[in-house]
Design a protein around this motif. Structure first.
Motif, mmCIF file in Angstrom:
data_model
loop_
_atom_site.group_PDB
_atom_site.id
_atom_site.type_symbol
_atom_site.label_atom_id
_atom_site.label_comp_id
_atom_site.label_asym_id
_atom_site.label_seq_id
_atom_site.Cartn_x
_atom_site.Cartn_y
_atom_site.Cartn_z
ATOM 1 N N ASP A 105 14.294 -3.180 -2.435
ATOM 2 C CA ASP A 105 13.548 -2.760 -3.614
ATOM 3 C C ASP A 105 12.118 -3.302 -3.522
ATOM 4 O O ASP A 105 11.761 -3.949 -2.527
ATOM 5 N N ASP A 106 11.305 -3.018 -4.522
ATOM 6 C CA ASP A 106 9.918 -3.475 -4.510
ATOM 7 C C ASP A 106 9.822 -4.993 -4.373
ATOM 8 O O ASP A 106 8.921 -5.508 -3.703
ATOM 9 N N ALA A 107 10.736 -5.726 -5.003
ATOM 10 C CA ALA A 107 10.694 -7.191 -4.956
ATOM 11 C C ALA A 107 10.905 -7.704 -3.533
ATOM 12 O O ALA A 107 10.200 -8.623 -3.094
ATOM 13 N N LEU A 108 11.841 -7.116 -2.797
ATOM 14 C CA LEU A 108 12.065 -7.544 -1.412
ATOM 15 C C LEU A 108 10.881 -7.154 -0.536
ATOM 16 O O LEU A 108 10.455 -7.935 0.326
ATOM 17 N N ILE A 109 10.328 -5.969 -0.740
ATOM 18 C CA ILE A 109 9.148 -5.561 0.026
ATOM 19 C C ILE A 109 8.018 -6.566 -0.220
ATOM 20 O O ILE A 109 7.329 -6.983 0.722
ATOM 21 N N LYS A 110 7.844 -6.989 -1.466
ATOM 22 C CA LYS A 110 6.805 -7.974 -1.788
ATOM 23 C C LYS A 110 7.054 -9.283 -1.039
ATOM 24 O O LYS A 110 6.130 -9.887 -0.494
ATOM 25 N N LYS A 111 8.309 -9.728 -0.978
ATOM 26 C CA LYS A 111 8.647 -10.954 -0.243
ATOM 27 C C LYS A 111 8.344 -10.809 1.246
ATOM 28 O O LYS A 111 7.846 -11.749 1.878
ATOM 29 N N ILE A 112 8.642 -9.641 1.805
ATOM 30 C CA ILE A 112 8.347 -9.390 3.226
ATOM 31 C C ILE A 112 6.839 -9.489 3.462
ATOM 32 O O ILE A 112 6.386 -10.163 4.394
ATOM 33 N N LEU A 113 6.057 -8.820 2.617
ATOM 34 C CA LEU A 113 4.604 -8.831 2.770
ATOM 35 C C LEU A 113 4.044 -10.250 2.631
ATOM 36 O O LEU A 113 3.207 -10.679 3.439
ATOM 37 N N GLU A 114 4.516 -10.990 1.633
ATOM 38 C CA GLU A 114 4.043 -12.359 1.423
ATOM 39 C C GLU A 114 4.399 -13.258 2.605
ATOM 40 O O GLU A 114 3.586 -14.074 3.048
ATOM 41 N N MET A 115 5.624 -13.118 3.133
ATOM 42 C CA MET A 115 6.043 -13.931 4.262
ATOM 43 C C MET A 115 5.153 -13.662 5.477
ATOM 44 O O MET A 115 4.687 -14.583 6.144
ATOM 45 N N LEU A 116 4.888 -12.392 5.739
ATOM 46 C CA LEU A 116 4.052 -12.035 6.883
ATOM 47 C C LEU A 116 2.618 -12.522 6.696
ATOM 48 O O LEU A 116 1.991 -12.986 7.651
ATOM 49 N N GLU A 117 2.104 -12.441 5.483
ATOM 50 C CA GLU A 117 0.759 -12.961 5.212
ATOM 51 C C GLU A 117 0.706 -14.475 5.417
ATOM 52 O O GLU A 117 -0.279 -15.001 5.945
ATOM 53 N N GLU A 118 1.771 -15.191 5.034
ATOM 54 C CA GLU A 118 1.835 -16.633 5.269
ATOM 55 C C GLU A 118 1.838 -16.962 6.755
ATOM 56 O O GLU A 118 1.423 -18.043 7.165
ATOM 57 N N LEU A 119 2.305 -16.019 7.578
ATOM 58 C CA LEU A 119 2.291 -16.179 9.036
ATOM 59 C C LEU A 119 0.961 -15.728 9.632
ATOM 60 O O LEU A 119 0.841 -15.566 10.840
ATOM 61 N N HIS A 120 -0.020 -15.500 8.764
ATOM 62 C CA HIS A 120 -1.372 -15.077 9.154
ATOM 63 C C HIS A 120 -1.389 -13.695 9.792
ATOM 64 O O HIS A 120 -2.167 -13.428 10.704
ATOM 65 N N MET A 121 -0.540 -12.837 9.281
ATOM 66 C CA MET A 121 -0.515 -11.450 9.717
ATOM 67 C C MET A 121 -1.217 -10.603 8.650
ATOM 68 O O MET A 121 -1.168 -10.923 7.464
ATOM 69 N N ARG A 122 -1.845 -9.547 9.093
ATOM 70 C CA ARG A 122 -2.426 -8.571 8.159
ATOM 71 C C ARG A 122 -1.364 -7.488 7.956
ATOM 72 O O ARG A 122 -0.811 -6.978 8.921
ATOM 73 N N VAL A 123 -1.075 -7.148 6.709
ATOM 74 C CA VAL A 123 0.008 -6.200 6.425
ATOM 75 C C VAL A 123 -0.475 -5.093 5.500
ATOM 76 O O VAL A 123 -1.358 -5.304 4.661
ATOM 77 N N ARG A 124 0.119 -3.923 5.697
ATOM 78 C CA ARG A 124 -0.158 -2.768 4.828
ATOM 79 C C ARG A 124 1.150 -2.052 4.554
ATOM 80 O O ARG A 124 1.931 -1.779 5.454
ATOM 81 N N ARG A 125 1.356 -1.745 3.320
ATOM 82 C CA ARG A 125 2.478 -0.930 2.877
ATOM 83 C C ARG A 125 1.995 0.516 2.925
ATOM 84 O O ARG A 125 0.941 0.835 2.370
ATOM 85 N N VAL A 126 2.749 1.396 3.599
ATOM 86 C CA VAL A 126 2.276 2.756 3.844
ATOM 87 C C VAL A 126 3.339 3.769 3.418
ATOM 88 O O VAL A 126 4.514 3.637 3.775
ATOM 89 N N ALA A 127 2.909 4.778 2.670
ATOM 90 C CA ALA A 127 3.815 5.876 2.318
ATOM 91 C C ALA A 127 4.080 6.706 3.574
ATOM 92 O O ALA A 127 3.217 6.826 4.446
ATOM 93 N N GLN A 128 5.261 7.259 3.661
ATOM 94 C CA GLN A 128 5.577 8.102 4.817
ATOM 95 C C GLN A 128 4.920 9.471 4.674
ATOM 96 O O GLN A 128 4.688 9.948 3.558
ATOM 97 N N PRO A 129 4.639 10.116 5.807
ATOM 98 C CA PRO A 129 4.048 11.462 5.753
ATOM 99 C C PRO A 129 4.973 12.434 5.020
ATOM 100 O O PRO A 129 6.202 12.344 5.118
ATOM 101 N N LYS A 130 4.376 13.357 4.304
ATOM 102 C CA LYS A 130 5.149 14.331 3.515
ATOM 103 C C LYS A 130 5.998 15.255 4.394
ATOM 104 O O LYS A 130 6.854 15.965 3.888
ATOM 105 N N THR A 131 5.783 15.240 5.698
ATOM 106 C CA THR A 131 6.568 16.083 6.608
ATOM 107 C C THR A 131 7.935 15.480 6.932
ATOM 108 O O THR A 131 8.782 16.158 7.492
ATOM 109 N N LEU A 132 8.159 14.216 6.570
ATOM 110 C CA LEU A 132 9.456 13.583 6.830
ATOM 111 C C LEU A 132 10.420 13.876 5.687
ATOM 112 O O LEU A 132 10.041 13.889 4.518
ATOM 113 N N SER A 133 11.668 14.074 6.033
ATOM 114 C CA SER A 133 12.690 14.513 5.078
ATOM 115 C C SER A 133 12.809 13.641 3.831
ATOM 116 O O SER A 133 12.955 14.141 2.733
#
Length: 182
Positions: A140-168
């Motif tokens: 859910d959104d809360a877990l995605i937020k935890k993933i992003l925060e964890m990666l940022e703490e590891l000094h990674m740059r992160v982006r959440r991206v919507a999938q292309p409208k051509t995918l099912s």
């Protein structure tokens, strides 16, 4: 995805269940100099080396819980070279799905989908079922937020991206792009 991607890189490594890797060997080109297959569970095994690109596609929702998801991604990120990139793709997010299904377009989609599923019942098609009795993580959104925060703490740059409208299932899934700035 390993076989088609192998045509665009100098070397590629795949880690997965031995049965799946056996299927890949049957279909892969005979030139195994560029393809390395490692049988086993990435979570519990030692994969040596670092990688300029890491693809985790349609994987994390098959893990058991939040901690397993976070440790899997943390381990993958630790093997990402400086200036390397990682895609955590095809993530089914139940909150995104709920927001979509609440829209008029979502209601139409859901009705059409149920109709298609009902039409295939009894016609020899098997329902798509995950053959496991192991409970799986709900993303859910809360877990995605935890993933992003964890990666940022590891000094990674992160982006959440919507999938292309051509995918099912683009209205219910998303991707995360990770760049190692170190």
């Amino acid at each position: 995805l390993l076989i088609p991607l192998s045509f665009f890189v100098h070397s590629i490594t795949g880690v997965d269940h031995p049965n799946l890797l056996a299927q890949i060997k049957k279909r892969a080109p005979m030139d195994y100099n560029t393809i390395t297959l490692i049988p086993g569970d990435f979570r519990t095994m030692q994969v040596t080396g670092t990688f300029s690109r890491i693809l985790i596609y349609s994987v994390i929702h098959y893990l058991r819980d939040e901690e397993e998801v976070l440790s899997f991604i943390r381990k993958a990120a630790s093997q990402l070279r400086p200036r390397g990139k990682m895609l955590i793709g095809d993530i089914p997010n139940k909150d995104i799905k709920a927001r979509f299904l609440a829209t008029e377009q979502g209601k139409i989609f859901e009705a059409e989908w149920k109709e298609k599923v009902e039409a295939t019942r009894g016609s020899g098609h098997q329902d798509h079922l995950l053959m496991t009795n192991v409970p799986l993580v709900a993303i859910d959104d809360a877990l995605i937020k935890k993933i992003l925060e964890m990666l940022e703490e590891l000094h990674m740059r992160v982006r959440r991206v919507a999938q292309p409208k051509t995918l099912s299932f683009c209205f219910t899934r998303e991707d995360i792009i990770v760049e190692n700035d170190q």
